[in-house]
Enzyme design. Structure first.
Site, PDB file in Angstrom:
ATOM      1  N   ASP A  45      37.098  28.322  12.748  1.00 38.15           N
ATOM      2  CA  ASP A  45      37.458  28.997  11.417  1.00 38.15           C
ATOM      3  C   ASP A  45      36.552  28.229  10.427  1.00 38.15           C
ATOM      4  O   ASP A  45      36.812  26.870  10.315  1.00 38.15           O
ATOM      5  CB  ASP A  45      39.110  28.508  11.425  1.00 38.15           C
ATOM      6  CG  ASP A  45      39.700  28.906   9.971  1.00 38.15           C
ATOM      7  OD1 ASP A  45      39.985  30.096  10.016  1.00 38.15           O
ATOM      8  OD2 ASP A  45      39.580  28.112   9.059  1.00 38.15           O
ATOM      9  N   LYS A  75      36.044  33.932   5.460  1.00 35.29           N
ATOM     10  CA  LYS A  75      37.225  34.067   4.244  1.00 35.29           C
ATOM     11  C   LYS A  75      36.470  34.457   3.148  1.00 35.29           C
ATOM     12  O   LYS A  75      35.662  34.041   2.735  1.00 35.29           O
ATOM     13  CB  LYS A  75      38.269  33.092   4.261  1.00 35.29           C
ATOM     14  CG  LYS A  75      39.004  32.439   5.471  1.00 35.29           C
ATOM     15  CD  LYS A  75      39.984  31.435   5.346  1.00 35.29           C
ATOM     16  CE  LYS A  75      40.215  30.695   6.538  1.00 35.29           C
ATOM     17  NZ  LYS A  75      39.410  29.432   6.833  1.00 35.29           N
ATOM     18  N   LEU A 190      48.151  19.293  12.121  1.00 38.45           N
ATOM     19  CA  LEU A 190      48.374  18.145  12.585  1.00 38.45           C
ATOM     20  C   LEU A 190      48.773  17.184  11.159  1.00 38.45           C
ATOM     21  O   LEU A 190      49.153  16.112  11.098  1.00 38.45           O
ATOM     22  CB  LEU A 190      47.123  17.441  12.957  1.00 38.45           C
ATOM     23  CG  LEU A 190      46.460  17.876  14.380  1.00 38.45           C
ATOM     24  CD1 LEU A 190      44.968  17.361  14.373  1.00 38.45           C
ATOM     25  CD2 LEU A 190      47.383  17.356  15.434  1.00 38.45           C
ATOM     26  N   ILE A 229      44.481  25.708  14.237  1.00 40.74           N
ATOM     27  CA  ILE A 229      43.243  25.414  14.228  1.00 40.74           C
ATOM     28  C   ILE A 229      42.978  24.062  13.635  1.00 40.74           C
ATOM     29  O   ILE A 229      42.481  23.792  12.716  1.00 40.74           O
ATOM     30  CB  ILE A 229      42.540  26.533  13.289  1.00 40.74           C
ATOM     31  CG1 ILE A 229      43.489  26.773  11.899  1.00 40.74           C
ATOM     32  CG2 ILE A 229      42.505  27.852  14.008  1.00 40.74           C
ATOM     33  CD1 ILE A 229      42.808  27.508  10.966  1.00 40.74           C
ATOM     34  N   SER A 232      38.606  18.239  13.972  1.00 41.76           N
ATOM     35  CA  SER A 232      38.234  17.048  14.326  1.00 41.76           C
ATOM     36  C   SER A 232      36.917  16.993  14.068  1.00 41.76           C
ATOM     37  O   SER A 232      35.965  17.934  14.803  1.00 41.76           O
ATOM     38  CB  SER A 232      39.079  16.592  15.426  1.00 41.76           C
ATOM     39  OG  SER A 232      38.371  15.138  15.628  1.00 41.76           O
ATOM     40  N   ARG A 237      38.580  13.355  19.968  1.00 44.82           N
ATOM     41  CA  ARG A 237      39.888  14.005  19.425  1.00 44.82           C
ATOM     42  C   ARG A 237      39.817  15.728  19.613  1.00 44.82           C
ATOM     43  O   ARG A 237      41.012  16.287  19.694  1.00 44.82           O
ATOM     44  CB  ARG A 237      39.957  13.583  17.965  1.00 44.82           C
ATOM     45  CG  ARG A 237      40.151  12.117  17.909  1.00 44.82           C
ATOM     46  CD  ARG A 237      40.757  11.699  16.471  1.00 44.82           C
ATOM     47  NE  ARG A 237      39.505  11.503  15.590  1.00 44.82           N
ATOM     48  CZ  ARG A 237      38.656  10.768  15.541  1.00 44.82           C
ATOM     49  NH1 ARG A 237      39.061   9.446  16.339  1.00 44.82           N
ATOM     50  NH2 ARG A 237      37.939  10.649  14.516  1.00 44.82           N
ATOM     51  N   SER A 240      41.062  16.293  23.082  1.00 45.13           N
ATOM     52  CA  SER A 240      42.613  16.052  23.112  1.00 45.13           C
ATOM     53  C   SER A 240      43.373  17.256  22.800  1.00 45.13           C
ATOM     54  O   SER A 240      44.418  17.583  23.058  1.00 45.13           O
ATOM     55  CB  SER A 240      42.852  14.760  22.408  1.00 45.13           C
ATOM     56  OG  SER A 240      44.174  14.556  22.314  1.00 45.13           O
ATOM     57  N   ASN A 241      42.808  17.631  21.256  1.00 50.18           N
ATOM     58  CA  ASN A 241      43.497  18.727  20.624  1.00 50.18           C
ATOM     59  C   ASN A 241      43.404  20.111  21.320  1.00 50.18           C
ATOM     60  O   ASN A 241      44.459  20.802  21.100  1.00 50.18           O
ATOM     61  CB  ASN A 241      42.949  18.867  19.137  1.00 50.18           C
ATOM     62  CG  ASN A 241      43.229  17.915  18.317  1.00 50.18           C
ATOM     63  OD1 ASN A 241      43.855  16.993  18.411  1.00 50.18           O
ATOM     64  ND2 ASN A 241      42.445  17.659  17.232  1.00 50.18           N
TER      65      ASN A 241
END
Ligand code: NAP
Length: 262
Positions: A45, A75, A190, A229, A232, A237, A240-241
């Site tokens: 993204d 975007k 998060l 989305i 990190s 991380r 992990s996400n």
């Protein structure tokens, strides 16, 4: 594709976990994007407004993963609303990305004070019909603004990217999206990695499943039926996400997390 589950998106499918790239810049940003893709991310993204479309595209190339396995979102900036302005702005994004086709193109904000988002939407329909974009959508739009797109152009967005996390579950908007067949994509899932890391309810549920607080809140998002989305800069991380599909929250755990007010 990896084993990350997908949801239908227009005539395609979208992985339910992607990488937010806001703030991933320069050579480190290229490496961070490439590392994430090698770890299994397939959805990226970015936005013209983030100033890193070139870095994201370079990371895609550097990853060695075939282009057709990757789905990139960018975007339309707030300053470029209007029919001709959108066509010109998309040319700039496409040049920065160096791609023949952009997978998903969103209007970043509706900018009701400018009042030209329908003109932009009409230009995006043209770009999609010309084959330069695979799916078109919006971000930060209300049901009323989406209704207006449908009324004036006959075309609904494939996806609406909105702020959605524990403490902001967007229940009414999600119901509206479901009725219309629009994918809900959660940004800041998060909640910027802050208060949720210390919450005792989240910690208890994380311990019960042997996972991290981040994985609990992302899993909560997924079980609401959204695409997430998380961003990190750190490879550990990022990994992990992404590892949020191997466990399931119970109904009671979902309700306890939904009741949190942070
Ligand atoms: N459409 C819009 O208007 C809009 C608005 C905002 C954001 N977005 C998109 O959504 C993406 C994500 O949103 P966001 O960046 O606002 O917030 P977020 O993903 O909720 O949180 C990002 C923060 O959490 C930290 N973090 C990430 N994983 C972690 C983990 N496992 N443990 C502890 N901390 C962790 C990150 O720090 P580290 O880097 O140090 O890990 C970063 O500071 C953006 O990058 C962007 O692509 C869109």
């Amino acid at each position: 594709m990896t084993d990350i589950p997908t949801l239908p998106l227009a005539h395609d499918r979208i992985p339910v976990v992607g990488l937010g790239t806001y703030g991933l810049f320069k050579e480190r940003g290229v490496e961070q994007v490439a590392t994430a893709i090698r770890a299994g991310y397939r959805l990226l993204d970015t936005a013209q407004g983030y100033g890193n479309e070139a870095e994201v595209a370079a990371g895609m190339r550097e990853s060695g993963v075939p282009r057709e396995e990757l789905l990139v979102t960018t975007k339309l900036p707030n300053d470029d609303h209007g029919y001709d302005e959108t066509l010109a702005s998309f040319d700039r994004s496409q040049a920065a990305l160096g791609l023949d086709v952009v997978d998903l193109y969103l209007i970043h904000w509706p900018m009701p004070e400018v009042g030209r988002f329908v003109e932009s939407w009409t230009a995006m329909i043209r770009l999609r019909d010309e084959g330069r974009i695979r799916a078109i959508g919006v971000s930060n739009f209300s049901p009323e603004q989406i209704d207006r797109l449908e009324r004036e152009t006959g075309e609904l967005p494939a996806l609406n990217q909105v702020e959605l996390h524990v403490g902001l579950d967007q229940a009414a908007l999600r119901r509206y999206h479901e009725d219309k067949g629009i994918v809900t994509e959660s940004y800041s899932p998060l909640k910027h990695g802050s208060a949720l890391a210390k919450d005792p309810v989240v910690a208890r549920i994380a311990a019960a499943h042997g996972v991290g607080w981040n994985q609990v809140v992302l899993r909560w998002n997924l079980q609401l039926g959204t695409v997430v989305i998380p961003r990190s800069t750190d490879p550990g991380r990022q990994a992990s996400n992404l590892a949020v599909t191997g466990f399931e929250l119970t109904d009671d755990e979902m309700a306890a997390i939904s009741a949190l007010r942070l």
